[in-house]
Design a protein around this motif. Sequence first.
Motif, PDB file in Angstrom:
ATOM      1  N   MET A   1      19.696  80.490   0.333  1.00  0.00           N
ATOM      2  CA  MET A   1      20.611  81.388  -0.245  1.00  0.00           C
ATOM      3  C   MET A   1      20.005  82.712   1.135  1.00  0.00           C
ATOM      4  SD  MET A   1      21.609  83.091  -3.888  1.00  0.00           S
ATOM      5  CE  MET A   1      21.941  81.322  -4.330  1.00  0.00           C
ATOM      6  N   TRP A   2      18.956  82.724   1.102  1.00  0.00           N
ATOM      7  CA  TRP A   2      18.241  83.516   1.710  1.00  0.00           C
ATOM      8  C   TRP A   2      18.189  83.947   3.060  1.00  0.00           C
ATOM      9  CZ3 TRP A   2      15.360  82.540   6.046  1.00  0.00           C
ATOM     10  CH2 TRP A   2      14.709  82.202   6.076  1.00  0.00           C
ATOM     11  N   GLN A   3      18.856  82.584   3.884  1.00  0.00           N
ATOM     12  CA  GLN A   3      19.393  83.219   5.317  1.00  0.00           C
ATOM     13  C   GLN A   3      20.552  83.728   4.788  1.00  0.00           C
ATOM     14  OE1 GLN A   3      18.735  80.222   3.826  1.00  0.00           O
ATOM     15  NE2 GLN A   3      17.539  78.457   5.486  1.00  0.00           N
ATOM     16  N   THR A   4      21.230  83.940   4.016  1.00  0.00           N
ATOM     17  CA  THR A   4      22.844  84.508   3.563  1.00  0.00           C
ATOM     18  C   THR A   4      22.292  86.170   4.160  1.00  0.00           C
ATOM     19  OG1 THR A   4      23.925  82.561   2.871  1.00  0.00           O
ATOM     20  CG2 THR A   4      25.049  84.790   2.500  1.00  0.00           C
ATOM     21  N   ILE A   5      21.297  86.110   2.958  1.00  0.00           N
ATOM     22  CA  ILE A   5      21.592  87.673   2.714  1.00  0.00           C
ATOM     23  C   ILE A   5      20.090  87.813   3.473  1.00  0.00           C
ATOM     24  CG2 ILE A   5      19.028  88.752   1.167  1.00  0.00           C
ATOM     25  CD1 ILE A   5      19.635  86.424  -0.956  1.00  0.00           C
ATOM     26  N   CYS A   6      19.651  87.802   4.557  1.00  0.00           N
ATOM     27  CA  CYS A   6      18.874  88.322   5.139  1.00  0.00           C
ATOM     28  C   CYS A   6      20.006  88.545   6.997  1.00  0.00           C
ATOM     29  CB  CYS A   6      18.302  87.064   6.169  1.00  0.00           C
ATOM     30  SG  CYS A   6      16.501  87.496   4.744  1.00  0.00           S
ATOM     31  N   LEU A   7      20.360  88.008   6.543  1.00  0.00           N
ATOM     32  CA  LEU A   7      21.888  87.875   7.618  1.00  0.00           C
ATOM     33  C   LEU A   7      23.021  89.375   7.318  1.00  0.00           C
ATOM     34  CD1 LEU A   7      22.272  84.663   8.874  1.00  0.00           C
ATOM     35  CD2 LEU A   7      20.894  85.856   9.907  1.00  0.00           C
ATOM     36  N   CYS A   8      22.733  89.514   6.415  1.00  0.00           N
ATOM     37  CA  CYS A   8      24.061  90.043   6.040  1.00  0.00           C
ATOM     38  C   CYS A   8      23.506  91.763   5.964  1.00  0.00           C
ATOM     39  CB  CYS A   8      24.442  90.284   4.543  1.00  0.00           C
ATOM     40  SG  CYS A   8      25.058  88.879   4.845  1.00  0.00           S
ATOM     41  N   PRO A   9      22.315  92.489   7.412  1.00  0.00           N
ATOM     42  CA  PRO A   9      22.088  94.000   7.172  1.00  0.00           C
ATOM     43  C   PRO A   9      23.273  94.754   7.210  1.00  0.00           C
ATOM     44  CG  PRO A   9      22.082  92.960   8.961  1.00  0.00           C
ATOM     45  CD  PRO A   9      23.264  92.065   8.377  1.00  0.00           C
ATOM     46  N   PRO A  10      23.117  96.025   6.192  1.00  0.00           N
ATOM     47  CA  PRO A  10      23.826  97.355   6.035  1.00  0.00           C
ATOM     48  C   PRO A  10      25.183  97.353   7.059  1.00  0.00           C
ATOM     49  CG  PRO A  10      21.820  98.306   5.584  1.00  0.00           C
ATOM     50  CD  PRO A  10      21.563  96.714   6.457  1.00  0.00           C
ATOM     51  N   THR A  11      24.842  97.035   8.778  1.00  0.00           N
ATOM     52  CA  THR A  11      25.311  97.392   9.628  1.00  0.00           C
ATOM     53  C   THR A  11      26.447  95.768  10.016  1.00  0.00           C
ATOM     54  OG1 THR A  11      23.794  96.301  11.280  1.00  0.00           O
ATOM     55  CG2 THR A  11      23.863  99.131  11.067  1.00  0.00           C
ATOM     56  N   MET A  12      26.478  95.647   8.953  1.00  0.00           N
ATOM     57  CA  MET A  12      27.634  94.354   9.264  1.00  0.00           C
ATOM     58  C   MET A  12      28.670  95.062   9.180  1.00  0.00           C
ATOM     59  SD  MET A  12      27.947  91.317   6.940  1.00  0.00           S
ATOM     60  CE  MET A  12      27.839  90.306   7.124  1.00  0.00           C
ATOM     61  N   PRO A  13      29.488  94.176   9.959  1.00  0.00           N
ATOM     62  CA  PRO A  13      31.120  95.326  10.728  1.00  0.00           C
ATOM     63  C   PRO A  13      32.193  94.399   9.263  1.00  0.00           C
ATOM     64  CG  PRO A  13      30.666  94.264  12.587  1.00  0.00           C
ATOM     65  CD  PRO A  13      29.386  93.689  11.239  1.00  0.00           C
ATOM     66  N   GLU A  14      32.652  95.321   8.689  1.00  0.00           N
ATOM     67  CA  GLU A  14      33.839  95.007   8.054  1.00  0.00           C
ATOM     68  C   GLU A  14      34.620  94.148   7.818  1.00  0.00           C
ATOM     69  OE1 GLU A  14      35.196  96.450   3.841  1.00  0.00           O
ATOM     70  OE2 GLU A  14      33.344  96.665   5.274  1.00  0.00           O
ATOM     71  N   SER A  15      34.912  94.137   9.474  1.00  0.00           N
ATOM     72  CA  SER A  15      35.851  92.052   9.471  1.00  0.00           C
ATOM     73  C   SER A  15      34.845  91.367   8.691  1.00  0.00           C
ATOM     74  CB  SER A  15      36.061  92.234  10.524  1.00  0.00           C
ATOM     75  OG  SER A  15      34.962  92.297  11.892  1.00  0.00           O
ATOM     76  N   GLU A  16      33.225  91.538   9.430  1.00  0.00           N
ATOM     77  CA  GLU A  16      32.944  90.053   8.678  1.00  0.00           C
ATOM     78  C   GLU A  16      32.109  90.286   7.898  1.00  0.00           C
ATOM     79  OE1 GLU A  16      31.727  87.673  11.097  1.00  0.00           O
ATOM     80  OE2 GLU A  16      33.014  88.175  11.922  1.00  0.00           O
ATOM     81  N   ARG A  17      32.080  90.911   6.814  1.00  0.00           N
ATOM     82  CA  ARG A  17      32.129  91.288   5.056  1.00  0.00           C
ATOM     83  C   ARG A  17      33.171  90.483   5.390  1.00  0.00           C
ATOM     84  NH1 ARG A  17      28.567  95.581   3.092  1.00  0.00           N
ATOM     85  NH2 ARG A  17      28.451  96.682   4.868  1.00  0.00           N
ATOM     86  N   LEU A  18      34.257  91.195   5.152  1.00  0.00           N
ATOM     87  CA  LEU A  18      35.885  90.417   4.711  1.00  0.00           C
ATOM     88  C   LEU A  18      35.987  88.841   4.973  1.00  0.00           C
ATOM     89  CD1 LEU A  18      38.088  93.566   5.689  1.00  0.00           C
ATOM     90  CD2 LEU A  18      37.020  92.193   2.648  1.00  0.00           C
ATOM     91  N   ARG A  19      35.745  88.582   5.674  1.00  0.00           N
ATOM     92  CA  ARG A  19      35.311  86.588   6.195  1.00  0.00           C
ATOM     93  C   ARG A  19      34.428  86.514   5.621  1.00  0.00           C
ATOM     94  NH1 ARG A  19      32.759  84.432   9.585  1.00  0.00           N
ATOM     95  NH2 ARG A  19      33.631  82.083  10.489  1.00  0.00           N
ATOM     96  N   PHE A  20      33.274  86.870   5.288  1.00  0.00           N
ATOM     97  CA  PHE A  20      31.875  86.321   4.567  1.00  0.00           C
ATOM     98  C   PHE A  20      32.973  86.032   3.440  1.00  0.00           C
ATOM     99  CE2 PHE A  20      28.920  86.535   1.892  1.00  0.00           C
ATOM    100  CZ  PHE A  20      28.002  85.274   1.978  1.00  0.00           C
TER     101      PHE A  20
END
Length: 113
Positions: A1-20
């Motif tokens: 789970m920590w890998q997912t948390i580390c790979l989602c910094p605040p600069t993640m684009p909205e499209s990637e956020r929605l995909r995730f």
Amino acid sequence: MWQTICLCPPTMPESERLRFLNLYGQFVHPPQEFNEVDLGLAFLSHLTPAEALTVLQERQNLIERSQEWLSIHKQNDDGELLNLLIQDHTYTLLEAEHSWLEGAVRRLRSAAT
């Protein structure tokens, strides 16, 4: 789970956020509410303090490596103004994230003693 948390910094684009969120929703039941500000921290409340400390230290390392990379690959002053502004924005976000992480790690360490 920590890998997912580390790979989602605040600069993640909205499209990637929605995909995730879509992919995450397929595997998690019941559905969970997410922090609107930073998807990468949405999981934090489900961890023990020791796990959270590990996750945040890993995230801090990732941010530090990102800052180093950006410093090395930073464009010269003669670069295009818009690119320089984008780089400055990214660096500012990384600095803010690093500052917050330092405080959070310090607080978790203090709580553990």
